[in-house]
Write a protein that holds these residues in place. Structure first.
Motif, short mmCIF file in Angstrom:
data_model
loop_
_atom_site.label_atom_id
_atom_site.label_comp_id
_atom_site.label_asym_id
_atom_site.label_seq_id
_atom_site.Cartn_x
_atom_site.Cartn_y
_atom_site.Cartn_z
N ALA A 295 0.84 -1.21 0.00
CA ALA A 295 0.00 0.00 0.00
C ALA A 295 0.87 1.25 0.00
O ALA A 295 0.58 2.23 -0.71
N LEU A 296 1.96 1.20 0.79
CA LEU A 296 2.84 2.37 0.87
C LEU A 296 3.59 2.60 -0.44
O LEU A 296 3.69 3.71 -0.94
N LEU A 297 4.08 1.46 -0.99
CA LEU A 297 4.87 1.56 -2.22
C LEU A 297 4.04 2.04 -3.40
O LEU A 297 4.55 2.66 -4.33
N ALA A 298 2.73 1.76 -3.36
CA ALA A 298 1.83 2.12 -4.46
C ALA A 298 1.83 3.63 -4.73
O ALA A 298 1.52 4.08 -5.82
N LEU A 299 2.20 4.36 -3.66
CA LEU A 299 2.19 5.82 -3.80
C LEU A 299 3.48 6.35 -4.44
O LEU A 299 3.58 7.52 -4.79
N TYR B 261 2.38 -16.54 0.88
CA TYR B 261 1.18 -15.77 1.16
C TYR B 261 1.34 -14.48 0.38
O TYR B 261 2.33 -13.77 0.56
N PHE B 262 0.39 -14.23 -0.50
CA PHE B 262 0.50 -13.07 -1.38
C PHE B 262 -0.42 -11.97 -0.88
O PHE B 262 -1.62 -12.20 -0.70
N LEU B 263 0.19 -10.77 -0.64
CA LEU B 263 -0.61 -9.63 -0.22
C LEU B 263 -0.52 -8.59 -1.34
O LEU B 263 0.58 -8.22 -1.75
N SER B 264 -1.69 -8.14 -1.87
CA SER B 264 -1.65 -7.23 -3.03
C SER B 264 -2.34 -5.91 -2.73
O SER B 264 -3.18 -5.84 -1.82
N SER B 265 -1.96 -4.88 -3.47
CA SER B 265 -2.58 -3.56 -3.30
C SER B 265 -2.60 -2.87 -4.67
O SER B 265 -1.63 -2.94 -5.42
N SER B 266 -3.70 -2.22 -5.01
CA SER B 266 -3.80 -1.60 -6.35
C SER B 266 -3.00 -0.28 -6.39
O SER B 266 -2.82 0.37 -5.36
N VAL B 267 -2.53 0.05 -7.59
CA VAL B 267 -1.83 1.33 -7.78
C VAL B 267 -2.73 2.18 -8.69
O VAL B 267 -3.18 1.69 -9.73
N LYS B 268 -3.02 3.40 -8.24
CA LYS B 268 -3.97 4.22 -9.00
C LYS B 268 -3.27 5.46 -9.54
O LYS B 268 -2.30 5.95 -8.93
#
Ligand code: ADP
Length: 587
Positions: free
Chosen positions: A67-71, A162-169
């Motif tokens: 989530a942090l890296l997505a920014l 274990y895969f944790l994903s977060s979208s990049v907008k």
């Protein structure tokens, strides 16, 4: 028949005790087992909580990374120009650094088609760069819901993760890519190896994804439908792993989350305490399987204790019942004894009455000759009187006849008094009769019956008795005693020239003492102790029964008095003590 029924009763009691023993042991065993299981289950639940905490901490650490890296602006830039090799290389380096810093396994960026643009493992032969993961649910979830999480076996590496994903907008808020962090939980799994018990983590399909028993990994706990299997193959969730069942069978439910199960492991069937804990955030379940060893010991000691308590109780009850029974029997035999004693006493009293009467009749018999003489005398006198009356009548001397008839009347009265007294004396008198008696009167009656003999024997009687010697008792019996003492004295003086009978009575505190002394020479000293014994006599057969003194002694004791004997210089002295009765009021 009673012997059989009592034997049956004993058998029944023994059976009851045994059945009770078994039941109490069984019950105690059950309780002990339940308690022990509940305790173990609680311990296991505590242990599972610790594991859950560890897993939660581990996962939480990485949750925020994508989530942090997505920014990050570099990521935005690459997603906007995916074919820029300089940007790609730069980002590969960035991700590699970040991955190292965070301690995760792989960190990578997918474009909105699932194509891997950059990855931390870009140097490795297992590099994800260029791979397409559009089929993975974590990618689809991130597109749809901004984030996703998913356990799966790596398609490229074959290593589960274990895969944790977060979208990049982009600035317009459209999803342009997905950042994914992969965690290999192998290290955590390795840490568990040394732990006691078997630890399993199952996913939402109840398939074991992590365990400290490598052989049990990827086993499923509940059957999978064909549709589910097809889907698993489609998303390649467990890659090429061959899914096998972990067969187990429930033995006993302990709590909602724990039960005893028989598990078919690689080393045979085993009984386990199986504890569960749901991890709702991850949609996983933690399982801890422990072998029950201590329970058996617990159950044994509970059973022994229950057996001890039961036996103590049973024996206490038996003892109490036996005591009650013994008391009842004792009471019954006491009653029986009392009844017997009463009966015997009654019989004895009757016998004694008979004896007293028999002795009296014997005394009368001895006196009969003298008494016949006593009656004969006035009869002769009467006959003579009547003849002289007739003569007087012939001469017309009426006055003289009247006087003579008066004398006749006197003679008849004397005879009537004697016969009526004899009748009374011969009567049976009931025992226990109590009347106020004057000793002087009783003595006079006795002397009256013995009068003929005293006169014919020429006995000199010295009598001294006060007129107020009142005692209480049965007159006839007391007279019997006196007649006996007097007769014995007369018998003793039989061969003497001068016969002296001394009767003396005086008050002695609360009693009257009457002594009868003769000059018959007394009783031989060796016989002094025996004269009151029944059937002791020194008289020739036919003259003495040896009952007189024994019966007299009994009568006197019944009246509360005493009878003693001693010798004085002249002969025997019999001393009679009788309790004094109250004076009559008119005296
Ligand atoms: P019995 O007169 O039938 O013998 P008793 O019981 O009256 O029975 O007397 C028992 C014995 O006691 C007599 O046989 C006699 O030996 C002795 N005895 C009783 N009174 C006298 C007495 N006054 N003098 C000497 N002996 C006596």
């Amino acid at each position: 028949m009673p012997a059989l029924s009592s034997r049956l009763r004993v058998a029944l009691i023994v059976l009851l005790i045994i059945v009770g023993l078994l039941l109490s042991m069984y019950g105690a065993g059950r309780i002990a087992e339940q308690r022990a299981w509940a305790e173990r289950s609680q311990e296991a639940a505590g242990q599972l909580d610790l594991y859950a905490q560890a897993i939660h901490t581990q996962v939480q650490r990485f949750r925020s990374v994508p989530a942090l890296l997505a920014l990050d602006s570099d990521i935005q830039a690459l997603l906007n120009n995916p074919s820029d090799p300089a940007l790609q290389e730069q980002l590969n380096h960035r991700l590699e650094e970040q991955n190292q810093a965070a301690g995760s396994s792989v960190l990578y960026l997918l474009d909105r088609h699932g194509e891997t643009l950059a990855a931390s493992n870009w140097r490795d032969w297992t590099s994800f760069v260029g791979n397409n993961y559009a089929f993975r649910p974590y990618f689809l979830d991130a597109l749809a819901n901004d984030s996703g999480r998913y356990f799966a076996v790596g398609v490229t590496t074959g290593i589960p993760g274990y895969f944790l994903s977060s979208s990049v907008k982009n600035s317009a808020g459209e999803v342009i890519g997905v950042l994914v962090v992969k965690l290999e939980l192998e290290e955590m799994q390795r840490e568990w190896v040394g732990q006691s018990g078997i630890l399993l983590i199952t996913d939402s399909l109840d398939i074991v994804i992590l365990t400290n028993r490598p052989a049990w990994r990827f086993r499923y706990l509940r059957p999978l439908s064909d549709a589910v299997r097809d889907r698993l193959v489609a998303v390649r969730r467990y890659a090429e792993q061959n899914l096998q069942p972990l067969v187990s069978q429930r033995l006993q439910r302990i709590t909602e989350n724990s039960e005893r199960r028989l598990v078919d492991g690689p080393d045979g069937s085993r009984d386990y305490l199986w504890q569960r804990l749901a991890l709702p955030e991850e949609d996983w379940t933690l399982h801890l399987l422990q072998e029950p060893q201590l329970v058996a010991a617990n159950v044994r000691s509970y059973r022994l204790a229950a057996a001890g308590v039961w036996m103590t109780l049973a024996f206490l009850l038996l003892y109490l019942a036996q005591r009650r029974k013994t008391r009842r029997v004792e009471q019954r035999s006491r009653n029986e004894l009392e009844r017997l004693v009463e009966e015997r006493t009654r019989e004895l009293n009757t016998a004694q009455d008979e004896l007293v009467h028999a002795a009296r009749m014997a005394a009368l018999g001895q006196m009969s000759a003298a008494l016949a003489h006593e009656i004969n005398q006035p009869l002769t006198a009467l006959r003579m009187q009547l003849a002289s009356q007739r003569l007087l009548l012939d001469n017309g001397r009426i006055e003289a006849v009247r006087e003579g008839l008066g004398q006749v009347e006197g003679l008849l009265e004397r005879m009537a008094a004697l016969t009526s007294h004899l009748k009374t004396f011969a009567r049976k008198s009931p025992a226990g009769l109590r009347q106020r008696l004057n000793l002087a009167d009783v003595l006079e009656q006795a002397l009256q019956l013995l009068g003929p003999r005293i006169r014919s024997d020429g006995v000199d009687v010295a009598l001294q008795i006060p007129a107020n010697a009142w005692v209480s008792g049965d007159g006839i019996r007391l007279e019997q005693v006196l007649i006996n003492l007097l007769t014995n004295a007369l018998d003793a003086m039989q061969g003497r020239q001068a016969r002296q009978l001394r009767i003396d009575c005086h008050r002695d505190r609360q009693s009257w003492t009457l002594s009868v002394a003769d000059n018959g020479g007394g009783i031989a000293s060796e016989h002094l102790d025996q004269v009151f014994e029944p059937f002791f006599t020194t008289k020739p057969v036919g003259q003495g029964l040896g009952l007189g003194l024994a019966v007299s002694y009994g009568i006197v004791r019944d009246l509360g008095g005493d009878l003693e004997v001693c010798n004085d210089a002249l002969g025997a002295v019999f001393v009679l003590h009788l309790p004094a009765a109250e004076q009559p009021v008119d005296e």
